[in-house]
Write an enzyme that holds these catalytic residues in place. Structure first.
Site, PDB file in Angstrom:
ATOM      1  N   GLU A  59      -4.826   8.344 -12.281  1.00  0.00           N
ATOM      2  CA  GLU A  59      -3.928   8.659 -13.749  1.00  0.00           C
ATOM      3  C   GLU A  59      -5.026   9.326 -14.564  1.00  0.00           C
ATOM      4  O   GLU A  59      -4.574  10.450 -15.151  1.00  0.00           O
ATOM      5  CB  GLU A  59      -3.561   7.275 -14.399  1.00  0.00           C
ATOM      6  CG  GLU A  59      -2.700   6.528 -13.851  1.00  0.00           C
ATOM      7  CD  GLU A  59      -1.985   5.348 -14.252  1.00  0.00           C
ATOM      8  OE1 GLU A  59      -1.022   5.572 -14.977  1.00  0.00           O
ATOM      9  OE2 GLU A  59      -2.613   4.019 -14.191  1.00  0.00           O
ATOM     10  N   GLU A  87      -1.768  -0.433  -7.305  1.00  0.00           N
ATOM     11  CA  GLU A  87      -0.804  -1.065  -8.544  1.00  0.00           C
ATOM     12  C   GLU A  87       0.374  -1.787  -7.389  1.00  0.00           C
ATOM     13  O   GLU A  87       0.675  -2.979  -7.890  1.00  0.00           O
ATOM     14  CB  GLU A  87      -0.222  -0.140  -9.359  1.00  0.00           C
ATOM     15  CG  GLU A  87      -1.416   0.242 -10.412  1.00  0.00           C
ATOM     16  CD  GLU A  87      -1.958   1.612 -10.316  1.00  0.00           C
ATOM     17  OE1 GLU A  87      -2.050   1.867  -8.848  1.00  0.00           O
ATOM     18  OE2 GLU A  87      -2.463   2.237 -11.023  1.00  0.00           O
TER      19      GLU A  87
HETATM   20  C1  1HE Z   1     -14.149  -3.715  -9.776  1.00  0.00           C
HETATM   21  C2  1HE Z   1     -13.146  -2.595  -9.471  1.00  0.00           C
HETATM   22  C3  1HE Z   1     -11.883  -2.568 -10.408  1.00  0.00           C
HETATM   23  C4  1HE Z   1     -14.702  -2.302  -7.999  1.00  0.00           C
HETATM   24  N1  1HE Z   1     -12.096  -3.679 -11.451  1.00  0.00           N
HETATM   25  N2  1HE Z   1     -14.017  -4.510 -10.870  1.00  0.00           N
HETATM   26  N3  1HE Z   1      -8.040  -0.778  -8.881  1.00  0.00           N
HETATM   27  C5  1HE Z   1      -7.966  -1.324  -7.516  1.00  0.00           C
HETATM   28  O1  1HE Z   1      -7.192  -2.144  -7.140  1.00  0.00           O
HETATM   29  C6  1HE Z   1      -9.358  -0.893  -6.835  1.00  0.00           C
HETATM   30  C7  1HE Z   1     -10.169  -2.058  -6.537  1.00  0.00           C
HETATM   31  N4  1HE Z   1     -11.583  -1.480  -5.958  1.00  0.00           N
HETATM   32  C8  1HE Z   1     -11.697  -1.393  -4.574  1.00  0.00           C
HETATM   33  O2  1HE Z   1     -10.681  -1.152  -3.771  1.00  0.00           O
HETATM   34  C9  1HE Z   1     -13.113  -0.871  -4.319  1.00  0.00           C
HETATM   35  O3  1HE Z   1     -13.864  -1.410  -5.048  1.00  0.00           O
HETATM   36  C10 1HE Z   1     -13.360   0.449  -3.903  1.00  0.00           C
HETATM   37  C11 1HE Z   1     -12.755   1.122  -2.816  1.00  0.00           C
HETATM   38  C12 1HE Z   1     -12.914   1.329  -5.230  1.00  0.00           C
HETATM   39  C13 1HE Z   1     -14.867   0.727  -3.901  1.00  0.00           C
HETATM   40  O4  1HE Z   1     -15.193   0.131  -2.601  1.00  0.00           O
HETATM   41  P1  1HE Z   1     -16.694  -0.447  -2.369  1.00  0.00           P
HETATM   42  O5  1HE Z   1     -16.911  -1.137  -1.523  1.00  0.00           O
HETATM   43  O6  1HE Z   1     -17.642   0.780  -2.819  1.00  0.00           O
HETATM   44  O7  1HE Z   1     -17.215  -1.243  -3.789  1.00  0.00           O
HETATM   45  P2  1HE Z   1     -17.159  -3.116  -4.248  1.00  0.00           P
HETATM   46  O8  1HE Z   1     -17.942  -3.570  -3.316  1.00  0.00           O
HETATM   47  O9  1HE Z   1     -15.484  -3.245  -3.878  1.00  0.00           O
HETATM   48  O10 1HE Z   1     -17.418  -3.012  -5.747  1.00  0.00           O
HETATM   49  C14 1HE Z   1     -18.452  -2.944  -6.265  1.00  0.00           C
HETATM   50  C15 1HE Z   1     -18.410  -3.670  -7.588  1.00  0.00           C
HETATM   51  O11 1HE Z   1     -17.576  -3.074  -8.418  1.00  0.00           O
HETATM   52  C16 1HE Z   1     -17.765  -5.173  -7.335  1.00  0.00           C
HETATM   53  O12 1HE Z   1     -18.035  -6.002  -8.409  1.00  0.00           O
HETATM   54  P3  1HE Z   1     -19.681  -6.888  -7.830  1.00  0.00           P
HETATM   55  O13 1HE Z   1     -19.849  -7.600  -9.147  1.00  0.00           O
HETATM   56  O14 1HE Z   1     -19.303  -7.796  -6.989  1.00  0.00           O
HETATM   57  O15 1HE Z   1     -20.615  -5.992  -7.541  1.00  0.00           O
HETATM   58  C17 1HE Z   1     -16.262  -4.978  -7.622  1.00  0.00           C
HETATM   59  O16 1HE Z   1     -15.684  -6.019  -8.091  1.00  0.00           O
HETATM   60  C18 1HE Z   1     -16.412  -3.923  -8.835  1.00  0.00           C
HETATM   61  N5  1HE Z   1     -15.015  -3.226  -9.046  1.00  0.00           N
HETATM   62  N6  1HE Z   1     -13.074  -1.881  -8.516  1.00  0.00           N
HETATM   63  C19 1HE Z   1     -13.132  -4.560 -11.646  1.00  0.00           C
HETATM   64  N7  1HE Z   1     -11.026  -1.872 -10.543  1.00  0.00           N
HETATM   65  C20 1HE Z   1      -3.421   1.635 -16.682  1.00  0.00           C
HETATM   66  S1  1HE Z   1      -3.029   0.990 -15.680  1.00  0.00           S
HETATM   67  C21 1HE Z   1      -3.959   0.901 -14.386  1.00  0.00           C
HETATM   68  C22 1HE Z   1      -3.692   0.049 -13.094  1.00  0.00           C
HETATM   69  C23 1HE Z   1      -4.878   0.116 -12.034  1.00  0.00           C
HETATM   70  O17 1HE Z   1      -5.830   1.019 -12.026  1.00  0.00           O
HETATM   71  S2  1HE Z   1      -4.686  -0.931 -10.992  1.00  0.00           S
HETATM   72  C24 1HE Z   1      -5.764  -0.492  -9.796  1.00  0.00           C
HETATM   73  C25 1HE Z   1      -7.013  -1.032  -9.934  1.00  0.00           C
END
Ligand code: 1HE
Length: 257
Positions: A111, A131
């Site tokens: 977005e 989402e």
């Molecule tokens: C996060 C987030 C997040 C990572 N919010 N903390 N978005 C999603 O559903 C995407 C969610 N994220 C992922 O699928 C993956 O993290 C990625 C593909 C983006 C990257 O993967 P990777 O293996 O490089 O990283 P990771 O190990 O998953 O994440 C590293 C850290 O970032 C980890 O935290 P840690 O404390 O364990 O190190 C994750 O929890 C954190 N992290 N993504 C919070 N999104 C206006 S409305 C909009 C609605 C949306 O955007 S919904 C989609 C949300």
């Protein structure tokens, strides 16, 4: 307002706005959304174009899911409106914004990218709208902006099936206007920003503010708006000077790319 998750660097007339929350994949907290809004609202008047990029292996993982608390309908609506306000200041703000994409450009990250005027993606980029599988809906203007890039059918498919587009397929589907080698998206975006910054400011203004509106008008209204904008832009002293430069052999010719 300063926020450690966002960095602003000004190089001549180009602003570089960088998400610096790489450890959390540049997930967009409310504070980061407010910082983005504030940054674009208060860019120095010397800035003529901006690059938006993200630190670490991914451009942006979208909404900070750790902040997705129990909200009632009214609070959920206000949260979405917060995003709308910030991203509106990117799309219809003071200067053209070029997004430098790599890694995940997902959810709210897509977005955010779609609010920019030009998108440059490197070959590590992938696009998704998780989402759909998280039981929520887009809230950052995605339902308005993303179909304008890729069409309603593709966005519906992405959200219903969790489909992920890689960089090559993403370019074909119109997520990005440029596809470059891995690790070079920022350099290309910066080069484009420098070029865009040399345009007459009124031309850039017309492209940012008039063109998308004309595209949504009826042909009759569009022709009329175009005539108004065209008259205003060509009357500027800078336009006259540039045309004179060409006619007197000083302006650059158009050459094959
Ligand atoms: C996060 C987030 C997040 C990572 N919010 N903390 N978005 C999603 O559903 C995407 C969610 N994220 C992922 O699928 C993956 O993290 C990625 C593909 C983006 C990257 O993967 P990777 O293996 O490089 O990283 P990771 O190990 O998953 O994440 C590293 C850290 O970032 C980890 O935290 P840690 O404390 O364990 O190190 C994750 O929890 C954190 N992290 N993504 C919070 N999104 C206006 S409305 C909009 C609605 C949306 O955007 S919904 C989609 C949300």
């Amino acid at each position: 307002m300063t926020n450690p998750d966002l960095q602003l660097d000004i190089r001549d007339d180009v602003a570089i706005v960088r998400l610096t929350r790489g450890a959390k994949r540049n997930a967009l907290s409310d504070g980061l959304i407010l910082a983005l809004r504030n940054t674009f609202e208060t860019l120095p008047s010397t800035v003529r174009a901006a690059v938006l990029d993200g630190e670490g292996p991914h451009f942006c993982a979208g909404l900070d899911l750790s902040e997705l608390k129990e909200r009632d309908a009214g609070q959920g609506m206000q949260h979405s409106r917060l995003w709308h306000g910030a991203l509106e200041l990117i799309q219809h703000g003071p200067v053209p914004v070029i997004a430098a994409l790599h890694g995940a450009v997902v959810g709210g990250g897509l977005e955010l990218a779609s609010a920019c005027h030009i998108r440059v993606a490197d070959r590590s980029t992938f696009y998704a709208l998780p989402e759909g599988s998280r039981g929520i809906f887009v809230g950052g203007g995605g339902s308005v902006r993303i179909p304008k890039l890729i069409g309603v059918a593709r966005m519906t498919d992405m959200m219903m099936t969790g489909r992920v587009y890689n960089a090559e397929d993403g370019e074909r589907a119109n997520f990005a206007q440029y596809l470059v080698d891995e690790g070079t998206a920022f350099d290309k975006a910066f080069e484009l920003a420098r070029r865009v910054a040399t345009n007459a400011p009124l031309t850039n203004y017309a492209l940012m503010h008039a063109l998308p509106r004309i595209a949504e008008q009826s042909a009759d209204h569009g022709f009329f708006t175009e005539a108004l904008m065209s008259g205003i832009v060509q009357a500027a002293p800078e336009a006259k000077e540039r045309v004179r430069d060409f006619l007197e052999g000083r302006g650059a010719k158009v050459s094959k790319g």
